[in-house]
Design a protein around this motif. Structure first.
Motif, mmCIF file in Angstrom:
data_model
loop_
_atom_site.group_PDB
_atom_site.id
_atom_site.type_symbol
_atom_site.label_atom_id
_atom_site.label_comp_id
_atom_site.label_asym_id
_atom_site.label_seq_id
_atom_site.Cartn_x
_atom_site.Cartn_y
_atom_site.Cartn_z
ATOM 1 N N LYS A 33 0.836 -1.204 0.000
ATOM 2 C CA LYS A 33 0.000 0.000 0.000
ATOM 3 C C LYS A 33 0.870 1.253 0.000
ATOM 4 C CE LYS A 33 -3.685 -2.512 1.223
ATOM 5 N NZ LYS A 33 -4.177 -3.328 0.189
ATOM 6 N N GLY A 35 1.590 4.489 1.774
ATOM 7 C CA GLY A 35 1.353 5.113 3.072
ATOM 8 C C GLY A 35 1.965 6.494 3.072
ATOM 9 N N CYS A 36 3.152 6.597 3.636
ATOM 10 C CA CYS A 36 3.819 7.898 3.764
ATOM 11 C C CYS A 36 4.491 8.335 2.467
ATOM 12 C CB CYS A 36 4.849 7.841 4.884
ATOM 13 S SG CYS A 36 6.237 6.730 4.540
ATOM 14 N N CYS A 41 6.891 4.248 6.860
ATOM 15 C CA CYS A 41 5.788 3.600 7.578
ATOM 16 C C CYS A 41 5.728 2.089 7.369
ATOM 17 C CB CYS A 41 4.456 4.234 7.193
ATOM 18 S SG CYS A 41 3.909 3.851 5.514
ATOM 19 N N ALA A 43 4.064 0.448 4.967
ATOM 20 C CA ALA A 43 2.845 -0.025 4.308
ATOM 21 C C ALA A 43 3.139 -0.631 2.933
ATOM 22 C CB ALA A 43 1.845 1.120 4.160
#
Length: 92
Positions: A33, A35-36, A41, A43
């Motif tokens: 995913k 994220g940051c 992070c 993700a």
């Protein structure tokens, strides 16, 4: 060529493109995913040759001729491992 989840992948994306873009936008894999966007992070975590790497800031040139493993489930034709099979306990 890059191998993603044991499948060879050829792409015409620019070498500077983040691996995450290939995974999500080109291949439709959703395990990693955004994220940051800075690799802090986790993700977007994938395994590159078995080592954890953030894919949001990892350019495609850095993963050429490497094995990438994502959190995505294997394709339906992959055999199920023993670990993923449910076993029913027999009554004592």
């Amino acid at each position: 060529m890059i191998r993603i989840n044991a499948q060879p992948v050829h792409t015409s994306l620019p070498d500077k493109t983040p691996l995450l873009t290939l995974l999500r936008d080109e291949l439709g894999l959703s395990g990693a995913k955004l994220g940051c966007g800075e690799g802090e992070c986790g993700a977007c975590m994938v395994l590159v040759e078995g080592r954890p790497q953030t894919s949001c800031n990892l350019p495609l040139w850095a993963v050429q001729d490497h094995d990438i493993t994502t959190l995505d489930p294997p394709p339906p034709h992959f055999p199920a491992s023993r670990c993923s099979r449910r076993t029913r306990r027999q009554p004592a």
